[in-house]
Design a protein around this motif. Structure first.
Motif, mmCIF file in Angstrom:
data_model
loop_
_atom_site.group_PDB
_atom_site.id
_atom_site.type_symbol
_atom_site.label_atom_id
_atom_site.label_comp_id
_atom_site.label_asym_id
_atom_site.label_seq_id
_atom_site.Cartn_x
_atom_site.Cartn_y
_atom_site.Cartn_z
ATOM 1 N N ASP A 11 0.787 4.052 -2.992
ATOM 2 C CA ASP A 11 0.521 5.474 -2.804
ATOM 3 C C ASP A 11 1.499 6.340 -3.577
ATOM 4 O O ASP A 11 1.153 7.454 -3.990
ATOM 5 C CB ASP A 11 0.593 5.836 -1.317
ATOM 6 C CG ASP A 11 -0.599 5.274 -0.545
ATOM 7 O OD1 ASP A 11 -1.625 4.975 -1.185
ATOM 8 O OD2 ASP A 11 -0.475 5.122 0.684
ATOM 9 N N SER A 23 -9.023 -3.070 1.020
ATOM 10 C CA SER A 23 -8.486 -1.712 0.979
ATOM 11 C C SER A 23 -7.450 -1.583 -0.124
ATOM 12 O O SER A 23 -7.392 -0.561 -0.830
ATOM 13 C CB SER A 23 -7.870 -1.352 2.327
ATOM 14 O OG SER A 23 -7.363 -0.041 2.314
ATOM 15 N N MET A 30 0.828 -1.200 0.000
ATOM 16 C CA MET A 30 0.000 0.000 0.000
ATOM 17 C C MET A 30 0.869 1.259 0.000
ATOM 18 O O MET A 30 0.540 2.256 -0.651
ATOM 19 C CB MET A 30 -0.930 0.008 1.212
ATOM 20 C CG MET A 30 -1.985 -1.082 1.174
ATOM 21 S SD MET A 30 -3.265 -0.855 2.416
ATOM 22 C CE MET A 30 -4.115 0.552 1.732
ATOM 23 N N THR A 78 -6.310 4.140 -8.363
ATOM 24 C CA THR A 78 -5.105 4.610 -9.029
ATOM 25 C C THR A 78 -5.314 4.734 -10.528
ATOM 26 O O THR A 78 -4.757 5.619 -11.188
ATOM 27 C CB THR A 78 -3.923 3.657 -8.749
ATOM 28 O OG1 THR A 78 -3.688 3.605 -7.347
ATOM 29 C CG2 THR A 78 -2.659 4.115 -9.461
ATOM 30 N N SER A 98 -7.666 0.932 -3.388
ATOM 31 C CA SER A 98 -6.585 1.876 -3.689
ATOM 32 C C SER A 98 -6.022 1.640 -5.083
ATOM 33 O O SER A 98 -5.734 2.592 -5.817
ATOM 34 C CB SER A 98 -5.470 1.759 -2.651
ATOM 35 O OG SER A 98 -5.940 2.104 -1.360
#
Length: 463
Positions: free
Chosen positions: A305, A426, A301, A434, A430
């Motif tokens: 990010d 999660s 994760m 993206t 994410s």
């Protein structure tokens, strides 16, 4: 006064001063040129009018020899038509000569100089405006001349008055410009000062007490202030999410570590009998695997990010990706008597990173295997209303989500009754976000839990 305010005032003043200076210079130059031309035209008109009157009465011309050279011109020319010069911009003087330039009459009375030499000199051309008109007899032969002259210094006085008026106008313009510059400076820098104050007073650790002053300038500064305000809200939200994430991470890592430590200490201290050592070691291994999975998920994760290389350089078949994942999990699925069915359209391709696709589908299928009774379905079709998007559904025939859990299933570290790390869904959310996609969770009618993904793709059946 702020630095930007000073720049605004000086810039405004420079622009105004240059504009006024250029305008005044052009006006003065144009006025002077037109004035000189007007005087020359007037002198020429006077000379022609006088010569025309003389030609009408040539006997009068002969009698000029008998007049005093400085006689009153109105005694000579009773008609007012010959005396328009009396209202000219400069005082006009008349010379009437014979053809040899011998002066028969002049209105010049201000100088004792030799007038014959004067009208033939260079001085008259440099310091005076001059016009000349010939006097002709009945045969067209020149018998004399009429010269009209005016002093250039008379015009200089008028030009000086114009320059004085120009300077006064420029001074008044500058005074008004200074006043307006301060007004404009306050209108521009006032909102900027408020924006700066808002930014300076903002403290992310005191989010609940921050006061953001509204700017009503109805321009880009007001828009920028609103954008900054929205950004601060996002920063506060992100900060809280990060804090919550680290707190949850610490908790999730601490739990298996404490478990591993307690079981290892029990074995070391001899508290556990030999018949239970293997069971304790299995627990340690299981907790270690959970710990490793949690750490890997957190690292993934974190990498996600900051991942700016989301696109793949080549087209990837969604069907083949899903088929490969099913093959990898086939043994695990077989042990649980679960069948995984690949219903993805074989024509669909995408340029999404292969690593990301593996992570998304692996998490979804592994998550479904915990709850499925006997079947897991992976379906994917091009969306009919938006051909540039694919709709993917991964669902099982289990009991489905608890209704109260649906809004939270994508939250980090939220675990269902059979969850492990609480990061699987999660990570899915994410990753899909993206690529500009959407993720939904719901219970499919007649089936169990369903994760629906709407994802931008490039399909081989599209032009």
């Amino acid at each position: 006064m702020s630095r930007i305010g000073k720049k605004i005032i000086w810039s405004y003043l420079i622009i105004v001063m240059l504009t006024v200076l250029i305008s005044m210079s052009i006006i003065r130059a144009d006025f002077e040129k037109n004035l000189n031309e007007r005087i020359r035209r007037d002198l020429a008109s006077d000379a022609m009018n006088i010569s025309a009157q003389i030609e009408e009465d040539r006997v009068f011309f002969q009698n000029l020899y008998n007049y005093d050279i400085e006689a009153d011109v109105r005694d000579l020319f009773p008609s007012d038509a010959a005396f328009k010069y009396s209202v000219r911009f400069a005082s006009t003087n008349i010379f009437i000569t014979n053809k040899d330039k011998i002066i028969l009459y002049t209105s010049w009375k201000d100088d004792d100089r030799n007038l014959i030499d004067f009208i033939k000199s260079e001085e008259i051309r440099s310091e005076y405006f001059m016009a000349e008109s010939s006097i002709r007899d009945n045969n067209g032969q020149v018998i004399g001349y009429v010269l009209t002259i005016a002093k250039k210094e008379d015009v200089s006085a008028i030009n000086a008055m114009v320059r004085e008026a120009s300077m006064l106008g420029m001074a008044m313009s500058i005074i008004v410009a200074v006043f307006l510059a301060f007004v404009f400076e306050n209108n521009i820098t006032g909102p900027i000062k408020k924006l700066r104050k808002n930014v300076q007073n903002f403290k992310i650790d005191e989010a609940d007490t921050n006061e953001w002053e509204t700017i009503n300038s109805k321009d880009e500064i007001a828009d920028l202030n609103r954008d900054f305000q929205l950004m601060t809200k996002d920063l506060i939200k992100y900060d809280r999410q990060q804090m919550e994430f680290f707190q949850n991470s610490s908790h999730e890592l601490k739990t298996p570590l404490m478990s591993i430590r307690s079981y290892a200490e029990a074995i070391k201290d001899g508290i556990v009998g030999e018949e239970k050592i293997d069971d304790f070691l299995d627990i340690i291994i299981d907790e270690s695997n959970k710990l490793a999975e949690t750490v890997n998920s957190i690292m993934y994760m974190t990498k996600l990010d900051g991942d700016n290389t989301a696109k793949s350089s080549s087209q990837i078949s969604l069907y083949e990706i899903v088929e490969e994942i099913i093959t990898r999990f086939s043994q695990m699925a077989s042990e649980s008597n679960i069948e995984i069915i690949n219903g993805v359209d074989k024509e669909i391709t995408t340029n999404i990173s292969e690593d990301h696709l593996f992570r998304v589908f692996s998490n979804l299928i592994l998550n479904a295997m915990r709850y499925a009774k006997g079947h897991i379905y992976v379906e994917g079709q091009i969306q009919s209303t938006r051909p540039e998007h694919v709709v993917i559904e991964v669902y099982d025939d289990g009991e489905g989500f608890e209704p109260e859990d649906i809004p939270r299933v994508f939250d980090r570290f939220f675990k269902g009754n059979k969850g492990i790390s609480g990061l699987g869904l999660s990570i899915v959310k994410s990753t899909i976000h993206t690529y500009g996609g959407e993720v939904l969770a719901y219970n499919k009618e007649g089936m169990g839990a369903c994760i629906k993904i709407i994802l931008p793709i490039k399909s081989s059946n599209l032009s």
